[in-house]
Scaffold this motif. Structure first.
Motif, PDB file in Angstrom:
ATOM      1  N   GLY A 254       0.794  -1.221   0.000  1.00  0.00           N
ATOM      2  CA  GLY A 254       0.000   0.000   0.000  1.00  0.00           C
ATOM      3  C   GLY A 254       0.826   1.270   0.000  1.00  0.00           C
ATOM      4  O   GLY A 254       0.293   2.354  -0.215  1.00  0.00           O
ATOM      5  N   VAL A 255       2.148   1.138   0.233  1.00  0.00           N
ATOM      6  CA  VAL A 255       2.998   2.327   0.345  1.00  0.00           C
ATOM      7  C   VAL A 255       3.920   2.496  -0.857  1.00  0.00           C
ATOM      8  O   VAL A 255       3.909   3.536  -1.535  1.00  0.00           O
ATOM      9  CB  VAL A 255       3.840   2.295   1.637  1.00  0.00           C
ATOM     10  N   THR A 256       4.751   1.487  -1.134  1.00  0.00           N
ATOM     11  CA  THR A 256       5.780   1.675  -2.165  1.00  0.00           C
ATOM     12  C   THR A 256       5.209   1.869  -3.575  1.00  0.00           C
ATOM     13  O   THR A 256       5.777   2.655  -4.344  1.00  0.00           O
ATOM     14  CB  THR A 256       6.794   0.520  -2.146  1.00  0.00           C
ATOM     15  N   PRO A 257       4.118   1.194  -3.973  1.00  0.00           N
ATOM     16  CA  PRO A 257       3.557   1.517  -5.295  1.00  0.00           C
ATOM     17  C   PRO A 257       3.039   2.953  -5.377  1.00  0.00           C
ATOM     18  O   PRO A 257       3.114   3.586  -6.435  1.00  0.00           O
ATOM     19  CB  PRO A 257       2.418   0.504  -5.457  1.00  0.00           C
ATOM     20  N   PHE A 258       2.506   3.460  -4.262  1.00  0.00           N
ATOM     21  CA  PHE A 258       2.089   4.861  -4.260  1.00  0.00           C
ATOM     22  C   PHE A 258       3.288   5.782  -4.431  1.00  0.00           C
ATOM     23  O   PHE A 258       3.250   6.757  -5.192  1.00  0.00           O
ATOM     24  CB  PHE A 258       1.348   5.198  -2.969  1.00  0.00           C
ATOM     25  N   LEU A 259       4.377   5.471  -3.718  1.00  0.00           N
ATOM     26  CA  LEU A 259       5.588   6.278  -3.849  1.00  0.00           C
ATOM     27  C   LEU A 259       6.089   6.291  -5.289  1.00  0.00           C
ATOM     28  O   LEU A 259       6.545   7.320  -5.792  1.00  0.00           O
ATOM     29  CB  LEU A 259       6.683   5.731  -2.930  1.00  0.00           C
ATOM     30  N   ALA A 260       6.002   5.133  -5.961  1.00  0.00           N
ATOM     31  CA  ALA A 260       6.496   5.035  -7.332  1.00  0.00           C
ATOM     32  C   ALA A 260       5.711   5.926  -8.282  1.00  0.00           C
ATOM     33  O   ALA A 260       6.232   6.361  -9.320  1.00  0.00           O
ATOM     34  CB  ALA A 260       6.441   3.581  -7.805  1.00  0.00           C
ATOM     35  N   ASN A 261       4.446   6.196  -7.947  1.00  0.00           N
ATOM     36  CA  ASN A 261       3.583   6.982  -8.828  1.00  0.00           C
ATOM     37  C   ASN A 261       3.195   8.335  -8.230  1.00  0.00           C
ATOM     38  O   ASN A 261       2.422   9.075  -8.846  1.00  0.00           O
ATOM     39  CB  ASN A 261       2.296   6.193  -9.137  1.00  0.00           C
ATOM     40  N   ALA A 262       3.730   8.653  -7.044  1.00  0.00           N
ATOM     41  CA  ALA A 262       3.271   9.842  -6.326  1.00  0.00           C
ATOM     42  C   ALA A 262       3.541  11.126  -7.096  1.00  0.00           C
ATOM     43  O   ALA A 262       2.694  12.031  -7.142  1.00  0.00           O
ATOM     44  CB  ALA A 262       3.938   9.898  -4.949  1.00  0.00           C
ATOM     45  N   SER A 263       4.718  11.249  -7.708  1.00  0.00           N
ATOM     46  CA  SER A 263       5.047  12.483  -8.423  1.00  0.00           C
ATOM     47  C   SER A 263       4.075  12.724  -9.578  1.00  0.00           C
ATOM     48  O   SER A 263       3.545  13.831  -9.742  1.00  0.00           O
ATOM     49  CB  SER A 263       6.493  12.410  -8.929  1.00  0.00           C
ATOM     50  N   ASP A 264       3.826  11.697 -10.364  1.00  0.00           N
ATOM     51  CA  ASP A 264       2.884  11.837 -11.488  1.00  0.00           C
ATOM     52  C   ASP A 264       1.477  12.099 -10.979  1.00  0.00           C
ATOM     53  O   ASP A 264       0.734  12.906 -11.551  1.00  0.00           O
ATOM     54  CB  ASP A 264       2.924  10.568 -12.343  1.00  0.00           C
ATOM     55  N   PHE A 265       1.086  11.429  -9.889  1.00  0.00           N
ATOM     56  CA  PHE A 265      -0.236  11.624  -9.290  1.00  0.00           C
ATOM     57  C   PHE A 265      -0.441  13.085  -8.896  1.00  0.00           C
ATOM     58  O   PHE A 265      -1.485  13.685  -9.180  1.00  0.00           O
ATOM     59  CB  PHE A 265      -0.375  10.704  -8.073  1.00  0.00           C
ATOM     60  N   LEU A 266       0.548  13.677  -8.252  1.00  0.00           N
ATOM     61  CA  LEU A 266       0.432  15.072  -7.820  1.00  0.00           C
ATOM     62  C   LEU A 266       0.397  16.033  -9.000  1.00  0.00           C
ATOM     63  O   LEU A 266      -0.274  17.066  -8.954  1.00  0.00           O
ATOM     64  CB  LEU A 266       1.595  15.415  -6.889  1.00  0.00           C
ATOM     65  N   GLN A 267       1.109  15.698 -10.061  1.00  0.00           N
ATOM     66  CA  GLN A 267       1.083  16.540 -11.256  1.00  0.00           C
ATOM     67  C   GLN A 267      -0.275  16.470 -11.955  1.00  0.00           C
ATOM     68  O   GLN A 267      -0.823  17.494 -12.377  1.00  0.00           O
ATOM     69  CB  GLN A 267       2.183  16.109 -12.231  1.00  0.00           C
ATOM     70  N   VAL A 268      -0.801  15.248 -12.033  1.00  0.00           N
ATOM     71  CA  VAL A 268      -2.041  15.036 -12.790  1.00  0.00           C
ATOM     72  C   VAL A 268      -3.260  15.546 -12.029  1.00  0.00           C
ATOM     73  O   VAL A 268      -4.105  16.263 -12.585  1.00  0.00           O
ATOM     74  CB  VAL A 268      -2.203  13.537 -13.118  1.00  0.00           C
ATOM     75  N   LYS A 269      -3.372  15.184 -10.746  1.00  0.00           N
ATOM     76  CA  LYS A 269      -4.592  15.516  -9.998  1.00  0.00           C
ATOM     77  C   LYS A 269      -4.559  16.917  -9.416  1.00  0.00           C
ATOM     78  O   LYS A 269      -5.579  17.614  -9.380  1.00  0.00           O
ATOM     79  CB  LYS A 269      -4.819  14.491  -8.888  1.00  0.00           C
ATOM     80  N   PHE A 270      -3.406  17.354  -8.939  1.00  0.00           N
ATOM     81  CA  PHE A 270      -3.338  18.641  -8.226  1.00  0.00           C
ATOM     82  C   PHE A 270      -2.596  19.722  -9.005  1.00  0.00           C
ATOM     83  O   PHE A 270      -2.459  20.843  -8.523  1.00  0.00           O
ATOM     84  CB  PHE A 270      -2.689  18.434  -6.861  1.00  0.00           C
ATOM     85  N   GLY A 271      -2.102  19.386 -10.200  1.00  0.00           N
ATOM     86  CA  GLY A 271      -1.474  20.385 -11.045  1.00  0.00           C
ATOM     87  C   GLY A 271      -0.118  20.861 -10.568  1.00  0.00           C
ATOM     88  O   GLY A 271       0.319  21.958 -10.943  1.00  0.00           O
ATOM     89  N   PHE A 272       0.569  20.058  -9.772  1.00  0.00           N
ATOM     90  CA  PHE A 272       1.896  20.453  -9.292  1.00  0.00           C
ATOM     91  C   PHE A 272       2.909  20.405 -10.433  1.00  0.00           C
ATOM     92  O   PHE A 272       2.868  19.485 -11.244  1.00  0.00           O
ATOM     93  CB  PHE A 272       2.370  19.502  -8.194  1.00  0.00           C
TER      94      PHE A 272
END
Length: 453
Positions: A254-272
Motif C-alpha cells: 500500500g505504500v511503495t507503489p504509491f511512492l512510485a507513482n506519487a510524483s505523477d499523481f500530484l502533477q495530474v490531480k493537483f497540477g503540481f
C-alpha cells in the motif's frame, strides 16, 4: 573470513564501537535506495511521446521497471539470506553490492549509448541486476544490524537509524533527482549520480568488512552454526513469522507503489509542477528518515509491537482515502503516510530476532523479503496495466488506485489483529520491551526457539 556471533561471557564491544559500525552498515544500502527511486521523477516524461525525454513507453512498461526489480527477489532474496548465513555477511555483502553497482551503471548507460525503446530495454536489464543485488543486500544489512545490536536495548532504534540513512537515498532521488536533471537539462545526469552513490556504498561495504574483521580479533565470537538447508524446517518457523511476513507484504503493497507513482499523481490531480511534485512526495521519505530512529526507540522501550502495527495501519488507511476521494491539500495525507511508514517498519522488522534463532536470522529475513517482493512485483505491474486503461482520464484512474491501496491497508490491519491473538497465546514475546526474549513453550526446543541456540 567466516562471520561469527558474539560468545557469551567474552568481552563485548563498547556501545560507541557498535554505533560506529552502525554508520558503516547504514551506508551499505544508501546507493541502492537512491537507484531504486531515481526513475520516479521521469514517469510523465518517458511515457509522453511528445516530450523531449520520451522513451516511447507505456505506463505499464514504466511499471515494469519497478516490477523487474522485485520479481527476481520472489526467490533469489531467500537464497541471498541463506548465503549470508552460510558464507558470512562480509563476503556476501560484497557480492550483492557488486550486482547493485553493475545494475546501476547499466541503467545509466542505456540512454547514454542507445535511444528510445532500445535504451529502455537496457535500463530494464540494469533494473533486474539492481534488484538481484539490492534486496539481498538489504537482507544482509538487516542481519548485520541484528548481529551488532541483538540483545541490547537499542535494536529497534538501530533499525530505525539504518532505515533513516538508507531512505536518505530515497529522499534525494525523489526530491533532488528531478532538480539535477533540470539543472543539467538531461535526466541521464540523475542516473549517473545514482551510479556514483552505489560506488560509495561499495566503498563502505569494504570498510565494514575490514572493521568487522578487526573487531572479531579483539572481541572473539563463536562460529556461526546455521541450520542445514531444509525447506521443511523453514516451513516450521514460528507462525508469527509468517504473519509478520504477510503483513509486511500487504503494508508495503500500500505504500511503495504509491511512492512510485506519487510524483505523477500530484502533477495530474493537483497540477503540481514536476519539481514541486517530487519535493512534496519526498515528504514521506523525509518523515520516515526523521521519525524512524525516534519511534524505533519508543518501540524498544514500550514493546507491544503488533499494536504499533495496527495503529500505523489505522493511520495510513484514511490518508489513502483522503488522497483518492478528495481534493483536500495532499500534503496532509502524505505526512500521515510518512508517519505511518516510520512506525510500522520500526515494529515489524525488529520483531524477527524475538522469534527466530540468531543463526538463521539472514535466512528468515530473506524469506520475509521474498514474500514482500512477490507482492510488490505483482502490484507494480498490475498498477501499470490498470493506469493504461485510464490514459485519457488519469485522475479517475489514480482515484481508484488509492481506494485499492486502502484495501491493502485493511488486509494488513486484519492480519495484525490475528498476530496479536497468536502472540497472546504464545507468551507475548512480541510485546516485550528492551529486546528481551521470552521463551515460547509451544516452540521450546524447535529450530526457532530462543533457548535452542
Amino acid at each position: 573470513m567466516e562471520d561469527t556471533k558474539p560468545l557469551l561471557g567474552r568481552a563485548q564491544p563498547p556501545m560507541a564501537l557498535r554505533f560506529l559500525m552502525l554508520f558503516f552498515i547504514s551506508m551499505v544500502c544508501f546507493g541502492s535506495y537512491f537507484s531504486y527511486d531515481e526513475i520516479q521523477g521521469f514517469e510523465n516524461n518517458w511515457t509522453n511521446q511528445t516530450d523531449n525525454w520520451s522513451l516511447n513507453i507505456t505506463q505499464q512498461e514504466y511499471g515494469l521497471m519497478y516490477s523487474v526489480y522485485s520479481l527476481p527477489n520472489t526467490v533469489l532474496v531467500f537464497f541471498g539470506g541463506m548465503i549470508g548465513d552460510r558464507i558470512g555477511l562480509r563476503i556476501s555483502s560484497l557480492i550483492f553490492v557488486s550486482f547493485v553497482c553493475l545494475g546501476t551503471v547499466f541503467v545509466a548507460l542505456g540512454p547514454t549509448i542507445l535511444h528510445l525503446r532500445q535504451a529502455w530495454m537496457m535500463m530494464v536489464a540494469g533494473r533486474v541486476l539492481l534488484g538481484v543485488g539490492g534486496e539481498s543486500l538489504n537482507v544482509i544489512q538487516t542481519a548485520m544490524t541484528t548481529e551488532w545490536f541483538d540483545g541490547t536495548r537499542f535494536l529497534a532504534m538501530a533499525f530505525g537509524l539504518v532505515l533513516a540513512v538508507s531512505r536518505l537515498g530515497d529522499f534525494l532521488a525523489i526530491s533532488v533527482g528531478p532538480i539535477i536533471a533540470n539543472t543539467f537539462k538531461d535526466y541521464r545526469a540523475t542516473l549517473w549520480v545514482g551510479a556514483i552513490f552505489t560506488g560509495a556504498s561499495f566503498f563502505f561495504t569494504i570498510v565494514y568488512g575490514v572493521a568487522d574483521k578487526w573487531t572479531t580479533n579483539k572481541y572473539p565470537k563463536k562460529p556461526r552454526s546455521p541450520e542445514k538447508v531444509n525447506f521443511l524446517s523453514i516451513l516450521r518457523f514460528d507462525p508469527r513469522f509468517w504473519l509478520i511476513s504477510f503483513i509486511t507484504m500487504m503494508y508495503y503493497g500500500g505504500v511503495t507503489p504509491f511512492l512510485a507513482n506519487a510524483s505523477d499523481f500530484l502533477q495530474v490531480k493537483f497540477g503540481f509542477p514536476p519539481d514541486t511534485a517530487g519535493l512534496t512526495s519526498s515528504v514521506i521519505i523525509l518523515a520516515s528518515m526523521v521519525l524512524s530512529p525516534i519511534l524505533g526507540k519508543v518501540v524498544d522501550s514500550v514493546g507491544y509491537r503488533p499494536y504499533f502495527v495496527v495503529f500505523g495501519g489505522l493511520a495510513i488507511l484514511p490518508a489513502h482515502l483522503l488522497l483518492g476521494l478528495s481534493y483536500f491539500t495532499p500534503f496532509f495525507g502524505i505526512v500521515i503516510i510518512g508517519v505511518s511508514f516510520s512506525l510500522v517498519p520500526s515494529a515489524l522488522w525488529p520483531s524477527i530476532p524475538l522469534i527466530i534463532d540468531e543463526d538463521n536470522i539472514a535466512t528468515a529475513y530473506g524469506m520475509m523479503t521474498a514474500i514482500q517482493n512477490a507482492g510488490l512485483a505483482a502490484i507494480n505491474y498490475g498498477i501499470g496495466a490498470f493506469l493504461d486503461n485510464y490514459v485519457d482520464d488519469k485522475v479517475t484512474g489514480y482515484n481508484w488506485l488509492l481506494v485499492g491501496l486502502a484495501g491493502m491497508d485493511v488486509l494488513a490491519i486484519v492480519l495484525a489483529q490475528v498476530l496479536i491473538y497468536v502472540d497472546n497465546s504464545r507468551g507475548k514475546q512480541l510485546c516485550t520491551s528492551g529486546n528481551q526474549k521470552k521463551e515460547d513453550p509451544a516452540t521450546a526446543g524447535s529450530i526457532n526457539a530462543p533457548d535452542s541456540v
